[in-house]
Design a protein around this motif. Structure first.
Motif, PDB file in Angstrom:
ATOM      1  N   VAL A  82       5.383  24.154  -6.293  1.00 38.98           N
ATOM      2  CA  VAL A  82       5.250  23.306  -7.511  1.00 38.98           C
ATOM      3  C   VAL A  82       6.232  23.801  -8.550  1.00 38.98           C
ATOM      4  O   VAL A  82       6.314  25.011  -8.825  1.00 38.98           O
ATOM      5  N   ALA A  83       6.941  22.830  -9.156  1.00 38.06           N
ATOM      6  CA  ALA A  83       7.905  23.196 -10.191  1.00 38.06           C
ATOM      7  C   ALA A  83       7.182  23.524 -11.502  1.00 38.06           C
ATOM      8  O   ALA A  83       6.112  22.984 -11.818  1.00 38.06           O
ATOM      9  N   GLN A  84       7.811  24.415 -12.275  1.00 37.66           N
ATOM     10  CA  GLN A  84       7.218  24.787 -13.580  1.00 37.66           C
ATOM     11  C   GLN A  84       7.167  23.591 -14.521  1.00 37.66           C
ATOM     12  O   GLN A  84       6.238  23.453 -15.324  1.00 37.66           O
ATOM     13  N   ARG A  85       8.168  22.743 -14.366  1.00 31.78           N
ATOM     14  CA  ARG A  85       8.201  21.541 -15.225  1.00 31.78           C
ATOM     15  C   ARG A  85       6.992  20.661 -14.988  1.00 31.78           C
ATOM     16  O   ARG A  85       6.446  20.070 -15.910  1.00 31.78           O
ATOM     17  N   GLU A  86       6.521  20.577 -13.765  1.00 29.87           N
ATOM     18  CA  GLU A  86       5.338  19.758 -13.435  1.00 29.87           C
ATOM     19  C   GLU A  86       4.090  20.334 -14.079  1.00 29.87           C
ATOM     20  O   GLU A  86       3.242  19.592 -14.574  1.00 29.87           O
ATOM     21  N   ILE A  87       3.979  21.680 -14.087  1.00 27.12           N
ATOM     22  CA  ILE A  87       2.816  22.315 -14.738  1.00 27.12           C
ATOM     23  C   ILE A  87       2.801  22.015 -16.243  1.00 27.12           C
ATOM     24  O   ILE A  87       1.767  21.682 -16.822  1.00 27.12           O
ATOM     25  N   GLU A  88       3.961  22.107 -16.870  1.00 24.76           N
ATOM     26  CA  GLU A  88       4.034  21.838 -18.305  1.00 24.76           C
ATOM     27  C   GLU A  88       3.685  20.388 -18.611  1.00 24.76           C
ATOM     28  O   GLU A  88       3.039  20.079 -19.606  1.00 24.76           O
ATOM     29  N   ARG A  89       4.157  19.462 -17.746  1.00 18.42           N
ATOM     30  CA  ARG A  89       3.836  18.034 -17.982  1.00 18.42           C
ATOM     31  C   ARG A  89       2.344  17.802 -17.912  1.00 18.42           C
ATOM     32  O   ARG A  89       1.773  17.064 -18.724  1.00 18.42           O
ATOM     33  N   LEU A  90       1.693  18.461 -16.925  1.00 15.88           N
ATOM     34  CA  LEU A  90       0.241  18.273 -16.799  1.00 15.88           C
ATOM     35  C   LEU A  90      -0.517  18.892 -17.969  1.00 15.88           C
ATOM     36  O   LEU A  90      -1.533  18.356 -18.420  1.00 15.88           O
ATOM     37  N   GLU A  91      -0.039  20.010 -18.474  1.00 14.60           N
ATOM     38  CA  GLU A  91      -0.686  20.613 -19.642  1.00 14.60           C
ATOM     39  C   GLU A  91      -0.582  19.704 -20.864  1.00 14.60           C
ATOM     40  O   GLU A  91      -1.544  19.547 -21.647  1.00 14.60           O
ATOM     41  N   VAL A  92       0.592  19.115 -21.040  1.00 16.47           N
ATOM     42  CA  VAL A  92       0.754  18.166 -22.152  1.00 16.47           C
ATOM     43  C   VAL A  92      -0.153  16.947 -21.967  1.00 16.47           C
ATOM     44  O   VAL A  92      -0.763  16.437 -22.914  1.00 16.47           O
ATOM     45  N   MET A  93      -0.283  16.464 -20.725  1.00 19.47           N
ATOM     46  CA  MET A  93      -1.168  15.324 -20.446  1.00 19.47           C
ATOM     47  C   MET A  93      -2.604  15.653 -20.761  1.00 19.47           C
ATOM     48  O   MET A  93      -3.339  14.839 -21.356  1.00 19.47           O
ATOM     49  N   VAL A  94      -3.062  16.881 -20.400  1.00 23.92           N
ATOM     50  CA  VAL A  94      -4.452  17.284 -20.695  1.00 23.92           C
ATOM     51  C   VAL A  94      -4.680  17.322 -22.209  1.00 23.92           C
ATOM     52  O   VAL A  94      -5.715  16.870 -22.706  1.00 23.92           O
ATOM     53  N   ALA A  95      -3.705  17.881 -22.934  1.00 28.97           N
ATOM     54  CA  ALA A  95      -3.852  17.919 -24.404  1.00 28.97           C
ATOM     55  C   ALA A  95      -3.935  16.520 -24.985  1.00 28.97           C
ATOM     56  O   ALA A  95      -4.721  16.227 -25.890  1.00 28.97           O
ATOM     57  N   GLY A  96      -3.106  15.596 -24.464  1.00 28.56           N
ATOM     58  CA  GLY A  96      -3.151  14.215 -24.950  1.00 28.56           C
ATOM     59  C   GLY A  96      -4.477  13.549 -24.629  1.00 28.56           C
ATOM     60  O   GLY A  96      -5.032  12.795 -25.440  1.00 28.56           O
ATOM     61  N   ARG A  97      -4.987  13.803 -23.390  1.00 26.72           N
ATOM     62  CA  ARG A  97      -6.277  13.214 -23.029  1.00 26.72           C
ATOM     63  C   ARG A  97      -7.407  13.784 -23.904  1.00 26.72           C
ATOM     64  O   ARG A  97      -8.344  13.069 -24.258  1.00 26.72           O
ATOM     65  N   GLU A  98      -7.338  15.082 -24.252  1.00 26.21           N
ATOM     66  CA  GLU A  98      -8.352  15.653 -25.145  1.00 26.21           C
ATOM     67  C   GLU A  98      -8.289  15.004 -26.532  1.00 26.21           C
ATOM     68  O   GLU A  98      -9.326  14.723 -27.150  1.00 26.21           O
TER      69      GLU A  98
END
Length: 410
Positions: free
Chosen positions: A170-186
């Motif tokens: 898994v690329a690091q960029r994918e992890i960061e995108r998912l973290e940003v998505m979780v923050a947006g969903r919260e």
């Protein structure tokens, strides 16, 4: 005249009897028109002094006044607001019951205000219904946002676990995108919760307050509308009422007429006695009165109140000093007389002029053991001479109609 006749029996008559039978002087001989003063000087002088003293005692201890009347207060027929008369319910003079309508003002402005308040209530109720629907929609949005947040969190955990096992998968960029998505969903979940809380506040606080304000505005508009109908405040008679449709009435300058209460002027008589009798007038004194509107009738009364102030001494503060010489006439002691019997004033027209007598009573002082014998005799005499004033009142009652009709021409 009665006092003079009574005193002459005690002074002039004994003097004459002494001159006639003691000295032998006869009327027409020794006692003539020219010598009557010299012959009867002692009796005439004593008669004058006794008459003056008797009149003083009678008028001081048993005061009398012709300044008496059945005063009453009228109720002006005025609205609480300015306006133009739109409808009149009565004509001329007549009896009216309490609460009966008299006239109505133009109420178009008040009716429009009341209708506006009603529409505001309906609008608020509709907004409350919409707010409840929005609350249900917000609940659904919260559930949806939480589902999206849960999905994003699960995907982030899966990627992080894969990366932990093998960093090249898994690329690091994918992890960061998912973290940003979780923050947006919260943030979306928090936004949906805030929208729900706002809807709840509107339903529980804001809209009910707006509805209460609208209800209060309706009550105010209805009160203003009710004021356009002028009703009788008391049962009585309407007099001098000549309003017509189209007239403008003002509560300060233009009353519509006069309402006389049914009991006005039928309970008590107001009498003004001389200031010199201020120490004599007491509550509980027996009194009598005769009125022009009910001739040849003596009304038994009792003093129920004595005013502590004399109206002639009052002044209204202004820019000029008040000089005592400006009081042209001395004021009187105002007393309130009520009939001894419930129907005592029946037949007496309110506002009628009357003549009143008040009688002092020294019975308690006479019966007191501290009062001396001589003083008791004097007090008995003071109470007894009240009979003279009672006789004078009855003579006045007898002569008053004749004097009014014949000699004054009224």
């Amino acid at each position: 005249m009665l006092e003079l006749m009574f005193c002459s029996l005690l002074t002039i008559l004994p003097d004459y009897l002494f001159r006639r039978y003691g000295q032998g002087r006869r009327i027409g001989k020794e006692i003539t028109l020219y010598s009557v003063w010299f012959e009867l000087r002692w009796g005439i002088t004593a008669c004058a002094m006794l008459t003056i003293g008797l009149i003083t005692v009678i008028f001081y201890n048993h005061p009398s006044t012709s300044n008496a009347a059945l005063f009453f207060r009228t109720v002006p027929i005025v609205p609480e607001i300015n306006g133009r008369v739109a409808e009149v319910y009565i004509r001329g003079s007549g009896r009216i019951e309490k609460g009966a309508p008299i006239f109505r003002l133009d109420s178009s402005r008040q009716e429009a205000a009341a209708e506006t308040a009603r529409r505001k209530i309906v609008e608020t109720d509709a907004a409350l219904t919409v707010a409840r629907s929005e609350l249900a929609s917000n609940e659904s949005k919260i559930q949806e946002a939480r589902s999206d947040l849960q999905q994003a969190q699960d995907e982030l955990r899966t990627k992080q676990e894969l990366m932990r096992r093998n960093a090249n998968v898994v690329a690091q960029r994918e992890i960061e995108r998912l973290e940003v998505m979780v923050a947006g969903r919260e943030a979306a979940v928090n936004s949906a919760i805030a929208a729900r809380d706002t809807a709840q506040i509107r339903i529980s606080t804001l809209l009910p307050a707006e509805r209460e304000s609208a209800v209060a505005a309706l009550a105010q508009a209805q009160a203003d509308l009710d004021k356009t109908v002028v009703r009788a405040g008391v049962t009585g008679r309407v007099e001098q009422f000549a309003l017509r449709v189209g007239d403008i009435v003002n509560p300060l300058l233009r009353p519509g007429g006069v309402l006389i209460p049914e009991e006005a002027g039928r309970s008590s008589l107001q009498a003004g006695f001389s200031q010199i009798e201020a120490q004599v007038m007491k509550v509980g004194m027996v009194a009598e009165a005769t009125c022009i509107s009910k001739p040849w009738v003596i009304i038994p009364m009792v003093v129920t109140g004595v005013q502590d102030f004399i109206a002639a001494g009052q002044f209204r503060g202004g820019e000029q000093l008040i000089d005592v010489q400006q009081i042209a006439r001395p004021g009187t002691i105002l007393t309130f007389l009520e009939p001894l019997y419930p129907d005592g004033l029946d037949g007496v027209t309110p506002g009628s002029s009357c003549i009143a007598n008040a009688y002092s009573s020294n019975h308690d002082r006479i019966e007191s053991k501290e009062t001396g014998s001589v003083k008791k005799v004097v007090l008995h005499a003071v109470d007894a001479v009240g009979l003279v004033h009672a006789m004078l009142l009855r003579i006045q009652a007898l002569v008053l109609p004749i004097q009014t009709l014949v000699f004054t021409g009224h």
